[in-house]
Write a protein that holds these residues in place. Structure first.
Motif, PDB file in Angstrom:
ATOM      1  N   ILE A 140      24.958 -39.926   3.763  1.00  0.00           N
ATOM      2  CA  ILE A 140      25.879 -39.981   2.663  1.00  0.00           C
ATOM      3  C   ILE A 140      25.165 -39.644   1.383  1.00  0.00           C
ATOM      4  N   TYR A 194      34.542 -37.247  10.666  1.00  0.00           N
ATOM      5  CA  TYR A 194      33.308 -37.809  10.882  1.00  0.00           C
ATOM      6  C   TYR A 194      32.177 -36.852  10.556  1.00  0.00           C
ATOM      7  N   ASP A 214      32.116 -44.190   2.125  1.00  0.00           N
ATOM      8  CA  ASP A 214      32.418 -44.148   3.888  1.00  0.00           C
ATOM      9  C   ASP A 214      33.950 -44.483   4.005  1.00  0.00           C
ATOM     10  N   PHE A 249      33.778 -40.375   7.441  1.00  0.00           N
ATOM     11  CA  PHE A 249      33.154 -41.728   8.138  1.00  0.00           C
ATOM     12  C   PHE A 249      31.830 -41.075   8.576  1.00  0.00           C
ATOM     13  N   PHE A 250      30.779 -42.077   8.036  1.00  0.00           N
ATOM     14  CA  PHE A 250      29.474 -41.570   8.384  1.00  0.00           C
ATOM     15  C   PHE A 250      29.036 -42.423   9.590  1.00  0.00           C
TER      16      PHE A 250
END
Length: 195
Positions: free
Chosen positions: A40, A35, A46, A51-52
């Motif tokens: 990005i 995460y 994503d 995981f943005f």
């Protein structure tokens, strides 16, 4: 019991490319998606590279006790956080994993999952070549962030110091001067550990 093969190295050492090629050569290895709160980059997706998320989401995981390890970097673009979250991705009874990260995150994951379950894969490249690669990569971005590139380059000297590598027992290194040779050596190391 499964293993976590942990790939790491200074910025622009080629670890991202090697990671993708090792994953392609050994598709049975699962990955752990980290995460991050950083923006990005072009070409990233994503849930694939990261995981943005926003700070509130990471704070929520932290309050729930699900953050395995977390790093924060005060960049020229603001504070960027990276974290491994215990979100059900890892099951060492059923699989082996290929992960990419920093020396600091390696140490914390080793503490969480057990030293015997992590195998370090340290990729290195001569500093002049790393700087050349980093500059070429940054030039490809729509809005290059040269100051951040320089900050990361200098921070890596401290983070990946010989003292830190020795303290964590990282003796074997994979030189990425010749990518194909480096890739073969890393794949060989993983196959040797699995069989």
């Amino acid at each position: 019991m499964g293993k976590i093969y942990y790939m790491m190295g200074k910025s622009a050492s080629g670890k991202d490319t090697l990671f993708k090629e090792v994953k392609q050569a050994l598709p049975e290895l699962r990955t752990i998606t980290l995460y991050t709160t950083r923006p990005i980059r072009e070409g990233e997706r994503d849930g694939v590279e990261y995981f943005f998320v926003d700070d509130a989401t990471l704070d929520c995981y932290e309050k729930q006790g699900k953050v395995v390890e977390q790093r924060a970097y005060n960049t020229v673009c603001g504070l960027w956080r990276y974290a491994t979250v215990d979100d059900g991705q890892v099951d060492l009874d059923r699989a082996d994993y290929l992960v990419i990260g920093t020396l600091e995150s390696y140490e914390k994951m080793r503490g969480f999952y057990g030293e015997e379950n992590l195998v370090p894969l340290y990729v290195e490249v001569e500093d002049g070549e790393r700087l050349r690669r980093a500059l070429a990569r940054e030039r490809e971005q729509r809005e290059p962030k040269y100051a951040e590139m320089c900050r990361r380059f200098l921070a890596d000297e401290k983070d990946f110091s010989e003292e830190n590598l020795t303290r964590l027992g990282i003796r074997e290194r994979f030189s990425n001067r010749d990518k194909e040779k480096c890739l073969d050596e890393i794949i060989g190391e993983i196959r040797h550990g699995k069989f």
